[in-house]
Design an enzyme around this catalytic site. Structure first.
Site, mmCIF file in Angstrom:
data_model
loop_
_atom_site.group_PDB
_atom_site.id
_atom_site.type_symbol
_atom_site.label_atom_id
_atom_site.label_comp_id
_atom_site.label_asym_id
_atom_site.label_seq_id
_atom_site.Cartn_x
_atom_site.Cartn_y
_atom_site.Cartn_z
ATOM 1 N N ASP A 1 9.416 -7.530 19.725
ATOM 2 C CA ASP A 1 9.148 -7.529 21.433
ATOM 3 C C ASP A 1 8.124 -8.983 21.312
ATOM 4 O OD1 ASP A 1 10.490 -5.763 21.936
ATOM 5 O OD2 ASP A 1 8.471 -4.356 23.550
ATOM 6 N N ASP B 1 -0.116 -8.744 10.376
ATOM 7 C CA ASP B 1 -1.292 -9.065 11.506
ATOM 8 C C ASP B 1 -0.638 -10.901 11.614
ATOM 9 O OD1 ASP B 1 -1.913 -9.019 9.409
ATOM 10 O OD2 ASP B 1 -4.265 -8.253 9.523
ATOM 11 N N TYR C 1 7.329 6.732 12.848
ATOM 12 C CA TYR C 1 7.838 7.553 13.955
ATOM 13 C C TYR C 1 8.568 8.818 14.046
ATOM 14 C CZ TYR C 1 6.930 3.392 17.038
ATOM 15 O OH TYR C 1 6.522 2.088 17.545
ATOM 16 N N LYS D 1 1.712 -4.178 5.492
ATOM 17 C CA LYS D 1 0.498 -4.112 5.444
ATOM 18 C C LYS D 1 -0.223 -3.210 3.740
ATOM 19 C CE LYS D 1 -2.585 -4.461 8.342
ATOM 20 N NZ LYS D 1 -3.594 -5.431 8.414
#
Ligand code: NAD
Length: 367
Positions: A252, A224, A142, A192
């Site tokens: 979330d 994942d 971000y 990852k």
């Protein structure tokens, strides 16, 4: 030693309503437990814009830097939707996070037994769930450069860059291990590393930091798989450590394991200050809920639980945090429900202030 100091920033919409209930709890701790806080209050978001023309005045920012903990309600609302980007209410929140350098975002996913049926998962998978996600908040994709939309040949290309320095990973990892030491001494780090170099470095650095915490069991998981495990068997986790992007999504997902937005607290922590306490801001996950603002319908528990996190993580008052969380558990077990928690037949909702009063009564009854 001076009293712990708290700056309350109620903000907009239901922010001031839920904060009024937190104030009742703070008053109770002073009167019944002899724990005094120096509480000051100021404006943020649309409320600050209305008064000062900016969503966070410089003087408020300076105060936030000085106190032991900031407690924020919520910001935003339809009246401010068309403001210039630079003065939107959310900019006030972002300025606080950035200037206080709050790099560790803590999002607990805790399932109160009385609400286990609210989850979209089966009761036995979520009942008693108590996990903590630590999301790195100030770096990663971000923020990384280069970023932008560029011309390339005869088309455009959108670019964001995942970038982590060793020290950024290290300080987030250290926070996760410190947290785990106060909990069940397990950290699962998610990245990852199979497809991203930043993930390889993340794994290397967390492993190295882990050597300083021999009592904590460290495991690594691809993010994942982490998402799958969170909905398959969430109780296997204690502390989950992850980066900004994966943390955004995983927190979330974990939050919703437990039901209503009105129940979810959060903390954002930074480096230790001179007195040893971390820079800290505590806030409910929900927004200003303009659809119910001013109607006495808001659930104040997320904000009260955010104060419980302040007791635990800023003031080292874990027993008092347990006491407050226990009171909330009792109130829910006794059937008290704000409108967002309705589902059972024949239960009438109680108001925001009735819920706050019920929590204070349960605190008192528990003495
Ligand atoms: P929201 O979280 O405000 O509301 C989403 C839904 O959940 C609404 O139906 C609302 O009534 C309900 N809800 C939220 N909190 C509740 C509570 N404590 N008790 C009962 N019901 C509750 O999200 P939104 O509607 O997308 O955004 C509204 C405004 O809040 C926007 O201006 C947005 O930018 C802002 N916002 C602020 C924050 C923040 O301050 N941290 C976070 C998210 C959104």
């Amino acid at each position: 030693m001076s009293n712990p100091s708290i700056l309350i920033l109620p903000g907009d919409g239901i922010g001031p309503e839920v904060m009024t209930e937190v104030r009742k709890v703070i008053t109770w701790f002073g009167e019944a437990r002899g724990i005094q806080f120096d509480v000051s209050e100021d404006l943020v978001g649309g409320a600050a814009y209305d008064k000062h023309g900016v969503p966070l005045a410089d003087a408020t920012m300076a105060k936030a830097q000085e106190v032991d903990a900031v407690l924020l309600g919520a910001v935003g609302g339809p009246a401010y939707d068309n403001l210039d980007f630079s003065v939107k209410p959310e900019r006030g929140l972002l300025r606080l996070r950035k200037e206080m350098d709050l790099y560790a975002n803590l999002r607990p996913a805790q399932c109160f037994d009385a609400l286990a049926d609210f989850s979209s998962l089966k009761r036995d998978i979520v009942a008693g769930l108590d996990i903590m996600i630590l999301r790195e908040l100030t770096s990663g994709v971000y923020f990384g450069e280069p970023r932008g939309i560029f011309e390339e040949g005869n088309e455009r290309v959108g670019i964001n860059t995942q970038r982590y320095t060793e020290s950024e990973i290290e300080r987030a990892a250290r926070s996760a291990f410190e947290l785990a030491m106060r909990r069940n001494k397990k950290v699962c780090s998610m990245e990852k590393a199979n497809v991203m170099e930043s993930g390889i470095l993340w794994r290397e650095v967390t492993t190295r930091v882990g050597q300083d915490y021999p009592e904590v069991e460290l495991s690594h998981m691809y993010a994942d798989n982490g998402a799958m495990q969170l909905v398959r068997a969430p109780k296997q986790f204690d502390v989950i450590l992850t980066d900004n992007l994966f943390g955004d999504i995983l927190s979330d997902c974990a939050a919703m394991l437990t039901g209503s937005l009105g129940m979810l607290p959060s903390a954002s922590l930074g480096a230790p200050m001179a007195n040893g306490r971390p820079k800290a801001m505590y806030e409910p996950v929900h927004g200003s809920a303009p659809d119910i603002a001013g109607q006495g319908k808001a659930n104040p528990i997320a904000c009260i639980l955010s104060f419980a996190m302040a007791l635990r993580y800023s003031f080292d008052m874990g027993d008092e945090a347990d006491r407050l969380e226990g009171a909330i558990e009792k109130v829910l077990a006794d059937g008290a429900r704000t409108a967002d928690l309705l589902g059972e037949e024949g239960v009438d909702p109680i108001s925001t202030s009735e819920m706050g009063d019920a929590v204070v009564a349960a605190l008192q009854a528990g003495l």
